[in-house]
Scaffold this motif. Structure first.
Motif, PDB file in Angstrom:
ATOM      1  N   THR A  21      17.213  77.665  60.383  1.00  0.00           N
ATOM      2  CA  THR A  21      16.280  77.678  61.512  1.00  0.00           C
ATOM      3  C   THR A  21      17.109  77.752  62.788  1.00  0.00           C
ATOM      4  N   HIS A  32      19.291  70.262  59.931  1.00  0.00           N
ATOM      5  CA  HIS A  32      17.968  70.264  59.301  1.00  0.00           C
ATOM      6  C   HIS A  32      17.105  69.194  59.947  1.00  0.00           C
ATOM      7  N   PRO A  35       9.873  68.562  59.463  1.00  0.00           N
ATOM      8  CA  PRO A  35       8.788  68.475  60.455  1.00  0.00           C
ATOM      9  C   PRO A  35       7.856  67.314  60.139  1.00  0.00           C
ATOM     10  N   GLU A  69       9.422  75.502  58.090  1.00  0.00           N
ATOM     11  CA  GLU A  69       8.817  75.774  59.396  1.00  0.00           C
ATOM     12  C   GLU A  69       7.311  75.972  59.208  1.00  0.00           C
ATOM     13  N   GLN A  71       4.900  75.784  61.158  1.00  0.00           N
ATOM     14  CA  GLN A  71       4.227  76.520  62.226  1.00  0.00           C
ATOM     15  C   GLN A  71       4.205  78.021  61.957  1.00  0.00           C
ATOM     16  N   SER A  72       5.149  78.516  61.142  1.00  0.00           N
ATOM     17  CA  SER A  72       5.186  79.952  60.836  1.00  0.00           C
ATOM     18  C   SER A  72       4.062  80.358  59.885  1.00  0.00           C
ATOM     19  N   TYR A  93       7.666  82.375  52.638  1.00  0.00           N
ATOM     20  CA  TYR A  93       8.235  81.512  53.670  1.00  0.00           C
ATOM     21  C   TYR A  93       9.429  80.773  53.066  1.00  0.00           C
TER      22      TYR A  93
END
Length: 665
Positions: A21, A32, A35, A69, A71-72, A93
């Motif tokens: 990321t 790392h 989330p 991630e 949000q992706s 993803y």
């Protein structure tokens, strides 16, 4: 002072942590970050409302909370992948590997597992039941006991670590894993759902392998050794954690490994090795994934009924390169695809109406096979009856049946015996899978366990479970009843092969018998035995003998009766003499004893017919190869003209020495 040269240790290169990321810590170094749950809520809401996502809320929650991630995933494009029965919906993803579980059943091991179809496998490690469909969602439903599932995934993980090493840790996992949500119906209070691999067992197993955890991070009862404080992660450790506990484990792993890398570098080999272990753990903690989130059947009224078959069809299509399945495992997967496809299309042919489901379960050989066999009126204590049932069902002939089986075999040519053979062998051997060496038996059956009459004539499997019924079957075969003859041949073949007395032709067979032998397939040998009164009696007796654990008896041509084998005979000896009898008769003379003119001519005719049979098989192999390669261009006439001339000459010469062909008026 010693003069012995002691080489200096080679320097150890330090392995870097590879960014996945854009996040950097206050020192500008990639780090790392798991989330928070609050960051996954919008993705969960988006996927819950998407018309192509057919997952329960718990499945969507697991999916987004395991994403690197999340949000992706908001607004992510859902791709469609075509399978034979419809469309699979897939999103791609990056996920945290400890949030993903190993495949519940490793299809690469299907040819080697123990099956419920074997009456002797009670209490042993068995292949799990086929996953079932959910009525509403694109998930695989696993009905097995949860402890059996945990044992299976750990066994698969250990096996792939030994069989297929992966470069995981020094580099990231680059090829995506294919995942599918799963649910469990075990009633013992375990975790009810998960996300498991369909493809990528080897890569995921090595991700776990790179990760160690201290005692107390996972269930202590699973570790085994009380003194062990540091343990390697196993699939069963993770699967028994709740979703929050699993996320907490990932958070602890990330914090521990980054903390280790933040310590001062001493440069010693031990320090570098320890830092490398931390870096490899971080590089293995994420994986690229493709998750199946939905399914639309070409026949909407079927709903999710064919979803498990669609997933397995995708699996087979994916394993055509890199590390394809070995032949046994490939045939096993195809066989299950055929049986499920026939069941879904209503093409299984049970004798009792309404028993198609029981027939499917009996043929596949997983789950509660005893109940399925009993529902079909067959004694589940006799594995040869189930094997015969498989032969009978997969030698059926009709236009829709042949079309479906050809589609599963991915061939457009004729459904010849050789193409039916592989799936029959793998399903049949499941009745003999517990604690036995099947190598020589599989080899013998793979030469070809069928003969053409099995396809050309309809026949059924009767519940032949007593010696009296075997005698009745033999009497009917002596009276030329086709049904009885074919069933006698199949049961006799199974008895001889599975007892090691009918095997592939050995190179030393002629030396053993002192005569030429029939070097042909197992099916052709049985066909030859059925054509002789002595052969039919030997087959019937072999069924009785093998069922009680005794060696088959031999036909004594002088006494005209069955006798015990000589004490110095082995299975290979019996096989050699059996093949000699098919070619030369049971009263054949060995070397130095001379043969009559008629016997010599019979030998010559047999040799010609065997060579002709070999030529037919070679031609069918060529046709199968063209089908496999997708070749549709006709062969140039100049390349086949000589072959056509030879065939025409053979036909004329054979007619010259034979009776005219009978004509039906």
């Amino acid at each position: 002072m010693s003069d012995m040269y002691v080489p200096e240790p080679e320097p150890i290169d330090e392995i870097p942590v590879i960014p996945v990321t854009d996040f950097r810590n206050s020192n500008g170094v990639f780090e790392h970050r798991l989330p928070p749950v609050s960051a996954t809520e919008k993705a969960e809401e988006y996927l819950s409302r998407h018309p192509d996502v057919h997952l329960p809320a718990s499945g969507i929650r697991r999916l987004v909370q395991g994403a690197v991630e999340p949000q992706s995933l908001v607004g992510i494009r859902i791709e469609r992948q075509r399978v034979e029965t419809g469309w699979l919906m897939v999103i791609s993803y990056r996920a945290y590997s400890p949030m993903v579980s190993l495949a519940i059943e490793n299809d690469r091991l299907l040819a080697e597992a123990s099956y419920a179809a074997d009456p002797r496998s009670v209490g042993g490690r068995k292949a799990l039941a086929m996953p079932q469909a959910d009525s509403d969602h694109a998930v695989l439903v696993h009905p097995d006991n949860y402890l059996d599932i945990l044992e299976s995934v750990d066994r698969s993980a250990k096996r792939v670590l030994a069989d297929n090493p992966q470069e995981v840790g020094e580099r990231l996992v680059e090829r995506p894993l294919t995942l599918v949500p799963a649910t469990f119906t075990s009633k013992s209070g375990e975790i009810a759902d998960d996300i498991t691999t369909v493809d990528g067992n080897c890569r995921l197993s090595y991700c776990y392998h790179r990760t160690t955890v201290p005692r107390g991070w996972v269930d202590d009862s699973l570790i085994g050794e009380p003194s062990r404080e540091i343990v390697k992660l196993l699939p069963s450790h993770l699967m028994q954690l709740s979703l929050p506990a699993r996320r907490d484990l990932v958070r602890k792993l990330l914090k521990r490994e980054h903390k280790r890398l933040a310590e001062p570098v001493t440069g010693t080999p031990a320090d570098i090795a320890d830092r490398n272990a931390a870096a490899m753990a971080l590089n293995a903690v994420t994986v690229p994934v493709q998750v199946i989130v939905g399914y639309r059947d070409d026949e909407p009224e079927r709903g999710m009924q064919r979803f498990p078959a669609a997933v397995r069809a995708l699996l087979m299509r994916m394993n055509v390169g890199g590390k394809p399945f070995d032949l046994g495992a490939q045939n096993a997967v195809i066989a299950e695809e055929i049986i499920n496809g026939l069941h879904d299309a209503g093409l299984l042919t049970p004798e009792v109406p309404g028993q198609a489901l029981a027939l499917r379960d009996a043929l596949i050989g997983r789950g509660i096979v005893t109940d399925a066999m009993q529902a079909l009126g067959l004694n589940a204590d006799f594995p040869d009856l189930r094997f015969a049932l498989i032969v009978q069902q997969l030698t059926y002939k009709s236009v829709p049946f042949n079309a479906l089986v050809r589609s599963k075999l991915q061939t457009s040519g004729n459904l010849v015996l050789s193409r039916r053979n592989g799936p029959i062998v793998e399903l049949g051997l499941r009745s003999y899978s517990a604690g036995r060496d099947l190598k020589s038996k599989r080899t013998a059956l793979e030469t070809g366990c069928l003969w053409q009459d099995l396809v050309d004539n309809p026949w059924v499997v009767e519940n032949i479970d007593t010696n009296e019924k075997i005698d009745e079957l033999l009497n009917r075969a002596e009276n030329k009843e086709t049904q009885a003859t074919l069933l006698l041949g199949v049961l006799g073949m199974i008895a001889l092969v599975m007892s090691g007395h009918l095997l592939a032709a050995a190179g030393s067979a002629e030396a053993i018998t002192g005569t030429t032998i029939a070097r042909t397939t197992v099916g052709r040998i049985v066909e030859g035995l059925l054509g002789m009164q002595e052969g039919r009696e030997l087959l019937a007796d072999a069924i009785k003998q093998v069922r009680i654990g005794q060696a088959p008896r031999w036909w004594d041509a002088e006494q005209k009766e069955l006798v015990d084998q000589p004490s110095d005979w082995k299975g290979s000896t019996f096989n050699a003499h059996l093949r000699s009898a098919v070619r030369n008769g049971f009263g054949a003379k060995g070397k130095g004893k001379g043969k009559t003119t008629a016997e010599q001519e019979a030998d010559a005719l047999t040799a010609f017919q065997e060579r002709l049979g070999e030529a037919v098989h070679r031609l069918r192999d060529l046709i199968a190869m063209r089908d496999q390669h997708g070749t549709t261009d006709p062969l140039p006439w100049i390349e086949v003209e000589a072959s056509f001339d030879q065939i025409e000459d053979l036909t004329e010469d054979l007619r010259y020495i034979s009776d005219p062909k009978p004509r039906n008026r």
